[in-house]
Design an enzyme around this catalytic site. Structure first.
Site, PDB file in Angstrom:
ATOM      1  N   ASP A  67       0.843  -1.192   0.000  1.00  9.76           N
ATOM      2  CA  ASP A  67       0.000   0.000   0.000  1.00  9.76           C
ATOM      3  C   ASP A  67       0.880   1.245   0.000  1.00  9.76           C
ATOM      4  OD1 ASP A  67      -2.179  -1.679   0.190  1.00  9.76           O
ATOM      5  OD2 ASP A  67      -2.494  -1.330   2.341  1.00  9.76           O
ATOM      6  N   LYS A  68       0.335   2.331  -0.492  1.00  7.59           N
ATOM      7  CA  LYS A  68       1.072   3.593  -0.565  1.00  7.59           C
ATOM      8  C   LYS A  68       1.657   3.982   0.783  1.00  7.59           C
ATOM      9  CE  LYS A  68       0.487   8.448  -1.872  1.00  7.59           C
ATOM     10  NZ  LYS A  68      -0.435   9.460  -2.456  1.00  7.59           N
TER      11      LYS A  68
END
Length: 227
Positions: A67-68
């Site tokens: 995930d970012k």
């Protein structure tokens, strides 16, 4: 060559590189792949720029996703041969990744969360534990507990979107700093800290990257249990 990926200069912490692969310690806040409305500033953009500086052909082949706002270890294959082998290893469980997470509340010493995950009906991004979702299995070991927070080793049998974040939140123990799932702000406390797998040439490989300590310290205390 992936001409649709815009070369963007950005600092990348490359921990290891050879002719077949590289290991990157990805910072929180940097997405792995470009997406709608986010065409620059990703790992792919930074590598496109790096390969351009090297005057080498570029195809982005990340093995797995982060995930970012999840920081830590990311494997990238540098050719089709290594990409096929590493992708197969990931699919059959030979690529072992562990996370560190800080969550609200006191986790049991050891545990397994087996709870299906599906989309939240009115959102493209958000996920939730729901009976019609896909099976998701998460293992954890509590390493430390103080000031109302648990520090845990986490590893997965499945790889659903936002799996750790959603399952911990479903137990009323959201990850610290995870604003999307009830953990407040201030930097999400989730790191991909261990990666072990056979190199495409068969050699055992193992990498570890400790997280930025200030997140754990902010919520609970020193990283004493990791030293």
């Amino acid at each position: 060559e992936e001409n649709h990926i815009i070369p963007t200069p950005a600092a990348l912490d490359i921990l290891y590189e050879d002719e077949d692969m590289m290991i990157i310690d990805k910072p929180a806040g940097m997405a792995v792949h470009p997406s709608q409305g986010n065409h620059e500033g990703t790992v792919a953009n930074a590598l496109a720029y790096l390969y351009g500086e090297r005057e080498e052909p570029f195809v982005f082949r990340a093995i797995g996703r982060l995930d970012k706002n999840t920081s830590g270890l990311l494997a990238v294959a540098k050719n089709m041969f290594s990409a096929c082998i590493l992708t197969e290893q990931a699919a059959c469980g030979k690529l072992h990744r562990e996370y560190l997470a800080v969550c609200a509340g006191e986790l049991p010493a050891l545990g397994v969360i087996d709870a299906p995950i599906g989309r939240v009906s009115d959102s493209v991004i958000l996920r939730a534990v729901r009976p019609d979702g896909r099976r998701a299995v998460t293992h954890f070991e509590r390493l430390d507990y103080r000031n109302g927070c648990s520090l845990a080793r986490v590893w997965l049998d499945t790889g659903r979107t936002h799996q750790i974040r959603v399952q911990f939140a479903s137990r009323g123990m959201p990850l610290a700093g995870d604003g999307k799932y009830g953990g407040g702000g201030g930097g999400m406390a989730l790191w991909s800290w261990t990666l072990e797998f056979p190199h495409p040439n068969g050699k055992p490989m193992a990498f570890r990257a400790l997280p930025e300590g200030e997140v754990w310290i902010r919520f609970a205390g020193e990283l004493s249990s990791l030293k």
